[in-house]
Design a protein around this motif. Sequence first.
Motif, PDB file in Angstrom:
ATOM      1  N   ILE A 107       0.854  -1.191   0.000  1.00  0.00           N
ATOM      2  CA  ILE A 107       0.000   0.000   0.000  1.00  0.00           C
ATOM      3  C   ILE A 107       0.886   1.235   0.000  1.00  0.00           C
ATOM      4  CG2 ILE A 107      -1.731   1.275   1.352  1.00  0.00           C
ATOM      5  CD1 ILE A 107      -2.324  -1.534   2.710  1.00  0.00           C
ATOM      6  N   THR A 108       0.525   2.220  -0.800  1.00  0.00           N
ATOM      7  CA  THR A 108       1.221   3.497  -0.721  1.00  0.00           C
ATOM      8  C   THR A 108       0.234   4.571  -0.276  1.00  0.00           C
ATOM      9  OG1 THR A 108       0.815   4.115  -3.030  1.00  0.00           O
ATOM     10  CG2 THR A 108       2.860   2.913  -2.562  1.00  0.00           C
ATOM     11  N   VAL A 109       0.765   5.527   0.455  1.00  0.00           N
ATOM     12  CA  VAL A 109       0.001   6.708   0.847  1.00  0.00           C
ATOM     13  C   VAL A 109       0.890   7.910   0.558  1.00  0.00           C
ATOM     14  CG1 VAL A 109      -1.226   7.919   2.682  1.00  0.00           C
ATOM     15  CG2 VAL A 109      -1.173   5.410   2.682  1.00  0.00           C
ATOM     16  N   SER A 110       0.405   8.773  -0.320  1.00  0.00           N
ATOM     17  CA  SER A 110       1.142  10.004  -0.593  1.00  0.00           C
ATOM     18  C   SER A 110       0.417  11.171   0.065  1.00  0.00           C
ATOM     19  CB  SER A 110       1.302  10.221  -2.104  1.00  0.00           C
ATOM     20  OG  SER A 110       0.055  10.264  -2.738  1.00  0.00           O
ATOM     21  N   VAL A 147       1.895  -4.927   9.478  1.00  0.00           N
ATOM     22  CA  VAL A 147       2.080  -3.865   8.497  1.00  0.00           C
ATOM     23  C   VAL A 147       3.342  -3.115   8.879  1.00  0.00           C
ATOM     24  CG1 VAL A 147       1.133  -1.765   7.468  1.00  0.00           C
ATOM     25  CG2 VAL A 147      -0.409  -3.649   8.082  1.00  0.00           C
ATOM     26  N   ILE A 148       4.276  -3.054   7.953  1.00  0.00           N
ATOM     27  CA  ILE A 148       5.557  -2.393   8.190  1.00  0.00           C
ATOM     28  C   ILE A 148       5.783  -1.361   7.098  1.00  0.00           C
ATOM     29  CG2 ILE A 148       8.069  -2.721   8.332  1.00  0.00           C
ATOM     30  CD1 ILE A 148       6.546  -3.969  10.681  1.00  0.00           C
ATOM     31  N   GLU A 149       6.194  -0.171   7.495  1.00  0.00           N
ATOM     32  CA  GLU A 149       6.525   0.868   6.524  1.00  0.00           C
ATOM     33  C   GLU A 149       7.902   0.568   5.948  1.00  0.00           C
ATOM     34  OE1 GLU A 149       6.299   5.670   6.103  1.00  0.00           O
ATOM     35  OE2 GLU A 149       6.939   4.874   8.039  1.00  0.00           O
ATOM     36  N   ILE A 150       7.964   0.411   4.640  1.00  0.00           N
ATOM     37  CA  ILE A 150       9.220   0.068   3.979  1.00  0.00           C
ATOM     38  C   ILE A 150       9.807   1.250   3.213  1.00  0.00           C
ATOM     39  CG2 ILE A 150       8.762  -2.406   3.878  1.00  0.00           C
ATOM     40  CD1 ILE A 150       7.844  -2.025   0.950  1.00  0.00           C
ATOM     41  N   ASP A 151       9.043   2.311   3.050  1.00  0.00           N
ATOM     42  CA  ASP A 151       9.520   3.517   2.385  1.00  0.00           C
ATOM     43  C   ASP A 151       8.804   4.691   3.027  1.00  0.00           C
ATOM     44  OD1 ASP A 151      11.040   4.978   0.619  1.00  0.00           O
ATOM     45  OD2 ASP A 151       9.790   4.543  -1.132  1.00  0.00           O
ATOM     46  N   CYS A 152       9.515   5.778   3.237  1.00  0.00           N
ATOM     47  CA  CYS A 152       8.965   6.916   3.968  1.00  0.00           C
ATOM     48  C   CYS A 152       9.618   8.197   3.461  1.00  0.00           C
ATOM     49  CB  CYS A 152       9.256   6.724   5.466  1.00  0.00           C
ATOM     50  SG  CYS A 152       8.634   8.008   6.557  1.00  0.00           S
ATOM     51  N   TRP A 153       8.872   9.291   3.498  1.00  0.00           N
ATOM     52  CA  TRP A 153       9.415  10.591   3.104  1.00  0.00           C
ATOM     53  C   TRP A 153      10.676  10.886   3.933  1.00  0.00           C
ATOM     54  CZ3 TRP A 153       6.932  14.074  -0.420  1.00  0.00           C
ATOM     55  CH2 TRP A 153       7.604  15.284  -0.583  1.00  0.00           C
ATOM     56  N   ALA A 154      10.622  10.568   5.218  1.00  0.00           N
ATOM     57  CA  ALA A 154      11.750  10.835   6.115  1.00  0.00           C
ATOM     58  C   ALA A 154      12.964   9.954   5.810  1.00  0.00           C
ATOM     59  CB  ALA A 154      11.315  10.664   7.563  1.00  0.00           C
ATOM     60  N   LYS A 155      12.767   8.928   4.969  1.00  0.00           N
ATOM     61  CA  LYS A 155      13.884   8.085   4.520  1.00  0.00           C
ATOM     62  C   LYS A 155      14.274   8.401   3.079  1.00  0.00           C
ATOM     63  CE  LYS A 155      14.092   3.737   5.488  1.00  0.00           C
ATOM     64  NZ  LYS A 155      13.782   2.302   5.623  1.00  0.00           N
ATOM     65  N   GLY A 156      13.670   9.441   2.520  1.00  0.00           N
ATOM     66  CA  GLY A 156      14.016   9.846   1.162  1.00  0.00           C
ATOM     67  C   GLY A 156      13.001   9.485   0.104  1.00  0.00           C
ATOM     68  N   GLY A 157      11.963   8.753   0.466  1.00  0.00           N
ATOM     69  CA  GLY A 157      10.913   8.405  -0.487  1.00  0.00           C
ATOM     70  C   GLY A 157       9.970   9.584  -0.677  1.00  0.00           C
ATOM     71  N   ARG A 158       9.119   9.493  -1.644  1.00  0.00           N
ATOM     72  CA  ARG A 158       8.130  10.552  -1.853  1.00  0.00           C
ATOM     73  C   ARG A 158       6.717  10.049  -1.628  1.00  0.00           C
ATOM     74  NH1 ARG A 158      11.261  12.968  -0.091  1.00  0.00           N
ATOM     75  NH2 ARG A 158      12.570  14.574  -0.956  1.00  0.00           N
ATOM     76  N   VAL A 159       6.614   8.797  -1.184  1.00  0.00           N
ATOM     77  CA  VAL A 159       5.363   8.218  -0.701  1.00  0.00           C
ATOM     78  C   VAL A 159       5.720   7.353   0.502  1.00  0.00           C
ATOM     79  CG1 VAL A 159       4.217   8.147  -2.964  1.00  0.00           C
ATOM     80  CG2 VAL A 159       5.463   6.143  -2.158  1.00  0.00           C
ATOM     81  N   CYS A 160       4.730   7.069   1.308  1.00  0.00           N
ATOM     82  CA  CYS A 160       4.903   6.061   2.346  1.00  0.00           C
ATOM     83  C   CYS A 160       4.442   4.753   1.731  1.00  0.00           C
ATOM     84  CB  CYS A 160       4.060   6.406   3.570  1.00  0.00           C
ATOM     85  SG  CYS A 160       4.627   7.888   4.379  1.00  0.00           S
ATOM     86  N   ARG A 161       5.265   3.751   1.864  1.00  0.00           N
ATOM     87  CA  ARG A 161       4.950   2.438   1.295  1.00  0.00           C
ATOM     88  C   ARG A 161       4.928   1.434   2.445  1.00  0.00           C
ATOM     89  NH1 ARG A 161       8.021   2.898  -2.609  1.00  0.00           N
ATOM     90  NH2 ARG A 161       6.436   3.243  -4.189  1.00  0.00           N
TER      91      ARG A 161
END
Length: 167
Positions: A107-110, A147-161
């Motif tokens: 799931i992504t949330v932007s 459910v684990i966040e694997i990508d985050c704005w705070a980690k350099g992503g532009r969506v939360c995945r």
Amino acid sequence: MKQDWNHYIGDLKVGRQNLGEEMPVVVYRLFEFTMKESIADKYGKDVAIELFRDAGKKAGKKFCEELLDVTQGFTDFISSLEEVMLSLKMGILRIEETDQENHHIVITVSEDLDCSGLPMTGEAVCNYDEGFLMGVLKEYTGQEYDVIEIDCWAKGGRVCRFKANIK
């Protein structure tokens, strides 16, 4: 101490006749991050993360009970979830990948409430959202999900995945 939806939400039309139901994201983030920091200062970072996930899970369950129809098929349910989250300005949810047979969803949330626009810290910060998605998925499927966040704005992503897998 379990309360019903109306106990916590109340009648916003009566209670906020002049200001309305909306508030700036800065107020939400100020509350969230100072609360998380206070818990971490007193009990440690791991406890703060666990409590935020737990609170998010409870919120996701209530959100699903009150605002979504769990009798719909998966595609319609996800469409409804996307629409409600968008209408409440919580973020733009999308399903990136799904394997219903193996109970795996990405799931992504932007433009989410928690981290969009934050500076890079190198760590995922959307623990409340992890729990929220756990609660929604549990309420819809009756199954417990990790459910684990694997990508985050705070980690350099532009969506939360988020990667969701049945426990």
